[in-house]
Design an enzyme around this catalytic site. Structure first.
Site, PDB file in Angstrom:
ATOM      1  N   CYS A   1      26.242  -3.102   0.632  1.00 50.85           N
ATOM      2  CA  CYS A   1      25.743  -2.570  -0.302  1.00 50.85           C
ATOM      3  C   CYS A   1      26.089  -0.842  -0.119  1.00 50.85           C
ATOM      4  O   CYS A   1      26.151  -0.004  -0.848  1.00 50.85           O
ATOM      5  CB  CYS A   1      24.206  -2.535  -0.651  1.00 50.85           C
ATOM      6  SG  CYS A   1      23.352  -2.046   0.785  1.00 50.85           S
TER       7      CYS A   1
ATOM      8  N   ARG B   1      11.214  -0.737  -4.469  1.00 49.71           N
ATOM      9  CA  ARG B   1      12.492  -1.192  -4.254  1.00 49.71           C
ATOM     10  C   ARG B   1      13.269  -1.930  -5.290  1.00 49.71           C
ATOM     11  O   ARG B   1      13.017  -3.102  -5.592  1.00 49.71           O
ATOM     12  CB  ARG B   1      12.439  -2.085  -3.041  1.00 49.71           C
ATOM     13  CG  ARG B   1      13.416  -2.255  -2.326  1.00 49.71           C
ATOM     14  CD  ARG B   1      13.382  -3.348  -1.199  1.00 49.71           C
ATOM     15  NE  ARG B   1      14.520  -3.364  -0.230  1.00 49.71           N
ATOM     16  CZ  ARG B   1      14.726  -2.753   0.845  1.00 49.71           C
ATOM     17  NH1 ARG B   1      13.948  -1.923   1.115  1.00 49.71           N
ATOM     18  NH2 ARG B   1      15.828  -3.075   1.619  1.00 49.71           N
TER      19      ARG B   1
ATOM     20  N   ARG C   1      16.549  -3.530  -6.899  1.00 48.58           N
ATOM     21  CA  ARG C   1      17.887  -4.090  -6.470  1.00 48.58           C
ATOM     22  C   ARG C   1      18.466  -4.707  -7.740  1.00 48.58           C
ATOM     23  O   ARG C   1      17.687  -5.481  -8.507  1.00 48.58           O
ATOM     24  CB  ARG C   1      17.656  -5.174  -5.412  1.00 48.58           C
ATOM     25  CG  ARG C   1      17.354  -4.410  -4.090  1.00 48.58           C
ATOM     26  CD  ARG C   1      18.468  -3.568  -3.515  1.00 48.58           C
ATOM     27  NE  ARG C   1      18.218  -2.985  -2.162  1.00 48.58           N
ATOM     28  CZ  ARG C   1      17.842  -1.950  -2.055  1.00 48.58           C
ATOM     29  NH1 ARG C   1      17.278  -0.992  -2.928  1.00 48.58           N
ATOM     30  NH2 ARG C   1      17.630  -1.459  -0.827  1.00 48.58           N
TER      31      ARG C   1
END
Length: 395
Positions: free
Chosen positions: A126, A225, A227
């Site tokens: 990433c 978080r 994603r």
């Protein structure tokens, strides 16, 4: 894994050494790849332990890290039959916990020697797409995304494996039934959306119907978080009208940071006066400029910022307040809990490596939830097919 010891004359040795330098690889990888071409094979995957004994499906785990995705898919009833991860310290942690040493370089994986499987899972690198990664590379004048030759193009290694191959004996195309890919939220907007469009178009051209969503892990663990998760289903098997829904918010009490903290922590995790003063001055300087940079003093009754792979440097993004003392860093075990790993998960690397590994990991309960949804769709389609077949027999 077998070993072969070769003796070569100085001329051959110097030629190999020169090729290794040009191709920026290791001698071992260069020799394996060169011999593999002549033999029309590449290095075979290792034989993996049967975990668990009973399973509903088989999956492969690419860019596996320390196995967070594997844990999630095993909890959904899967058996991992092949793993790939080239970081040597992640390999140590992975082997300690699963008994399997991952295959190294994904570029050397021959799709034809991967054992039969149903689902491919991969958290491809990433850094070329993350906000921090893009910012750092831009400051150094280095390319990002697919222009990053060392990491960005590794998505196409995933695509190569998703494409599968045609069985020479049956003429049947061997490719997975479904997949899950994970990356940073910024992948969607990188290069004004062009990067993500390339990824979507590639997956569509390979014959998969895709679904994607940015999920915040804060509903599962006490950590903000975000994603992106990309799920795909093989249209040759499930048709183009296959439907998939990402999991809803779990019906659990809101996770709080105090739930994952130890009651007693070694004094070495408390920040020194020098480091604590530096972080405070750094934050003041940027606040005066109107920037939001600075340390994060966490509210233990709420959730934390995103744990990063650089946490080992100063712990500044998640600091735990202490009465009458400087704040402290999380311990590696607390970081593991923050990512949803149970306490029986073995941590046998240095603290620096452990922080790096958990900062790069997936949140296990999020993977568990998505894996469950994928398997539910596959099970429902299998039942529907059986019903249709039985109906045709009756009629």
């Amino acid at each position: 894994m077998k070993q072969i010891h070769l003796r070569v004359n100085e001329e051959i040795y110097n030629k190999i050494k020169n090729e290794v330098k040009i191709k920026k690889t290791t001698m071992q990888e260069y020799i394996i790849k060169t011999i593999g071409k002549d033999l029309t094979i590449k290095e075979s995957p290792a034989n993996y332990n049967v975990r668990p004994e009973k399973y509903k499906f088989k999956f492969i785990d690419l860019f596996a890290g320390i196995g967070g995705t594997r844990l999630g898919f095993e909890s959904a009833g899967g058996k991992c039959v092949f793993t790939c991860e080239w970081d040597k310290y992640c390999q140590i942690t992975y082997e300690k916990n699963f008994g399997d040493k991952p295959f190294g370089d994904i570029r050397l994986v021959d799709v034809k020697v991967i054992p039969p499987y149903d689902i491919l899972v991969a958290g491809f690198p990433c850094q070329p797409f993350s906000l921090a990664g893009v910012s750092k590379k831009n400051s150094l004048g280095r390319p990002t995304g697919f222009l990053d030759k060392t990491q960005g193009t590794l998505f196409f290694e995933v695509a190569r494996i998703l494409k599968g191959y045609i069985d020479e004996n049956t003429g049947e195309t061997k490719k997975p039934k479904a997949f899950l890919l994970e990356n940073v939220k910024n992948l969607v907007t990188h290069d004004k959306g062009r990067t993500f469009n390339i990824i979507k178009n590639t997956l569509n051209e390979l014959g998969y119907k895709i679904f994607y969503k940015v999920i915040d892990a804060v509903d599962y663990v006490p950590q903000h978080r975000e994603r992106i998760f990309i799920v795909g289903f093989n249209k040759e098997i499930y048709g183009k009208n296959i439907q998939f829904d990402f999991p809803e918010k779990p019906d659990i009490p809101e996770p709080t940071l105090k739930d994952i903290l130890d009651d007693s922590v070694d004094a070495k995790y408390t920040l020194s006066d020098k480091l604590w003063n530096y972080l405070q001055e750094y934050a003041k300087k940027h606040k005066a400029k109107g920037n939001g940079f600075g340390y994060g003093l966490a509210d233990i009754n709420s959730h934390s910022r995103t744990l990063s792979a650089r946490y080992h440097k100063d712990g500044s993004e998640i600091l735990i307040p202490q009465k009458g003392k400087n704040p402290r860093k999380l311990t590696p075990r607390e970081c593991a809990r923050l990512m949803g790993f149970h306490d029986d998960f073995k941590i046998e690397v240095s603290n620096t490596q452990a922080y790096h590994q958990f900062g790069n990991s997936v949140v296990v309960p999020v993977i568990e939830a998505i894996a469950g949804q994928i398997v539910e769709v596959m099970d429902n389609e299998r039942l529907n097919n059986n019903l249709r077949n039985n109906l045709q027999k009756v009629l």
